[in-house]
Each structure stands twice: as C-alpha cells, then as structure tokens.
Design a protein around this motif. Structure first.
Motif, PDB file in Angstrom:
ATOM      1  N   ARG A   1       0.839  -1.201   0.000  1.00 18.24           N
ATOM      2  CA  ARG A   1       0.000   0.000   0.000  1.00 18.24           C
ATOM      3  C   ARG A   1       0.873   1.250   0.000  1.00 18.24           C
ATOM      4  O   ARG A   1       1.999   1.248   0.503  1.00 18.24           O
ATOM      5  CB  ARG A   1      -0.892   0.007   1.232  1.00 18.24           C
TER       6      ARG A   1
ATOM      7  N   GLY B   1       0.501   3.869   1.741  1.00 16.76           N
ATOM      8  CA  GLY B   1       0.747   4.300   3.118  1.00 16.76           C
ATOM      9  C   GLY B   1       1.932   3.586   3.742  1.00 16.76           C
ATOM     10  O   GLY B   1       2.719   4.196   4.476  1.00 16.76           O
ATOM     11  N   ASP B   2       2.066   2.276   3.443  1.00 15.16           N
ATOM     12  CA  ASP B   2       3.204   1.523   3.981  1.00 15.16           C
ATOM     13  C   ASP B   2       4.518   2.035   3.397  1.00 15.16           C
ATOM     14  O   ASP B   2       5.515   2.178   4.112  1.00 15.16           O
ATOM     15  CB  ASP B   2       3.044   0.030   3.670  1.00 15.16           C
TER      16      ASP B   2
ATOM     17  N   GLY C   1       5.022   5.046   2.183  1.00 15.33           N
ATOM     18  CA  GLY C   1       5.227   6.378   2.753  1.00 15.33           C
ATOM     19  C   GLY C   1       5.786   6.313   4.157  1.00 15.33           C
ATOM     20  O   GLY C   1       6.667   7.093   4.526  1.00 15.33           O
ATOM     21  N   ARG C   2       5.265   5.375   4.958  1.00 14.03           N
ATOM     22  CA  ARG C   2       5.785   5.215   6.326  1.00 14.03           C
ATOM     23  C   ARG C   2       7.243   4.785   6.308  1.00 14.03           C
ATOM     24  O   ARG C   2       8.039   5.248   7.117  1.00 14.03           O
ATOM     25  CB  ARG C   2       4.945   4.205   7.085  1.00 14.03           C
ATOM     26  N   ARG C   3       7.581   3.889   5.380  1.00 13.69           N
ATOM     27  CA  ARG C   3       8.966   3.415   5.311  1.00 13.69           C
ATOM     28  C   ARG C   3       9.903   4.558   4.923  1.00 13.69           C
ATOM     29  O   ARG C   3      10.967   4.720   5.524  1.00 13.69           O
ATOM     30  CB  ARG C   3       9.081   2.288   4.301  1.00 13.69           C
TER      31      ARG C   3
ATOM     32  N   ALA D   1       9.305   7.772   5.320  1.00 16.32           N
ATOM     33  CA  ALA D   1       9.311   8.725   6.443  1.00 16.32           C
ATOM     34  C   ALA D   1      10.164   8.219   7.591  1.00 16.32           C
ATOM     35  O   ALA D   1      10.871   8.990   8.243  1.00 16.32           O
ATOM     36  CB  ALA D   1       7.884   8.984   6.911  1.00 16.32           C
ATOM     37  N   ALA D   2      10.130   6.911   7.852  1.00 15.13           N
ATOM     38  CA  ALA D   2      10.957   6.343   8.917  1.00 15.13           C
ATOM     39  C   ALA D   2      12.436   6.493   8.587  1.00 15.13           C
ATOM     40  O   ALA D   2      13.249   6.820   9.473  1.00 15.13           O
ATOM     41  CB  ALA D   2      10.606   4.877   9.139  1.00 15.13           C
ATOM     42  N   ASP D   3      12.800   6.288   7.332  1.00 19.99           N
ATOM     43  CA  ASP D   3      14.192   6.476   6.934  1.00 19.99           C
ATOM     44  C   ASP D   3      14.611   7.940   7.086  1.00 19.99           C
ATOM     45  O   ASP D   3      15.712   8.239   7.559  1.00 19.99           O
ATOM     46  CB  ASP D   3      14.401   6.020   5.489  1.00 19.99           C
TER      47      ASP D   3
END
Length: 119
Positions: free
Chosen positions: A78, A80-81, A83-85, A87-89
């Motif tokens: 997805r 969102g997943d 994007g989260r990855r 953003a986490a980096d």
C-alpha cells in the motif's frame, strides 16, 4: 515638567538632559540588540538551509530507491506503507544528524565559552 520642578525647588541647579530610564537603557543596549537581531537572522537562514538540505537528501534517497518502491507497489504494498517506510528512513536521518549535532555542541562548549566570555 521635571526640569521646571527642579529649577523651582533649587534655582542653582541647571537641568539640561532629562531622559527616562528606558531611553538610557535603549541607548546603552543598541549594539547588543543589533547583534541579537543579526544572530536571529542567521539562525533563520541556517534553518532554511537545513530544511532545503533535508529535502534534497530525502529526494535523493527516494530517487535511489525508485526501483525498490516500484517493485513493492507492483507486488501489492500500500502507498501508506511505502510512505511510512520512507518517512521512517528520513526520521532516522534527522535523528542521527541531531544526535551528531548535539554531541558536537556539548563537546565544543568549552572552546566556545572561551571565545565568548573573557577570563
């Protein structure tokens, strides 16, 4: 008003330069206020440059991982997943940079104090 009262109470006193304490304080702190405004200006410029640099590093990171992101999306990840990855980096980069900056700041406190405070 003060000039009239002093001359009425003691005619031998000659009052010429009556200023408020606020005016005296402002006259004595012109240099400090100017330096503070200059420091604030350079702080804003530094924050702007840091933001632009962070954007550039994040953009470069995403461009480098474009194939990986495309493959992940192709196999069903997805948005969102992904994007989260990303953003986490980016957050990890920000934390490591902040940690390095704080460490260097704490280490360099003594030399900076020697430059700023006489004695």
């Amino acid at each position: 008003m003060l000039r009239r009262e002093v001359s009425r109470a003691r005619p031998e006193f000659h009052v010429t330069n009556v200023r408020t304490q606020m005016e005296i304080n402002q006259a004595h702190t012109v240099r400090e206020r100017l330096l503070a405004m200059l420091a604030a200006f350079f702080a804003v410029v530094a924050l702007l440059l840091a933001g632009i640099g962070l954007y550039g590093v994040l953009d470069y990171s995403v461009v480098q991982r474009r194939r990986e992101i495309g493959i992940r999306m192709a196999i069903g990840a997805r948005a969102g997943d992904i994007g989260r990855r990303v953003a986490a980096d980016a957050f990890a980069m920000v934390l490591s940079g902040a940690g390095a900056g704080l460490t260097l700041g704490v280490v360099s406190v003594r030399s900076i104090e020697a430059l700023l405070l006489p004695g």
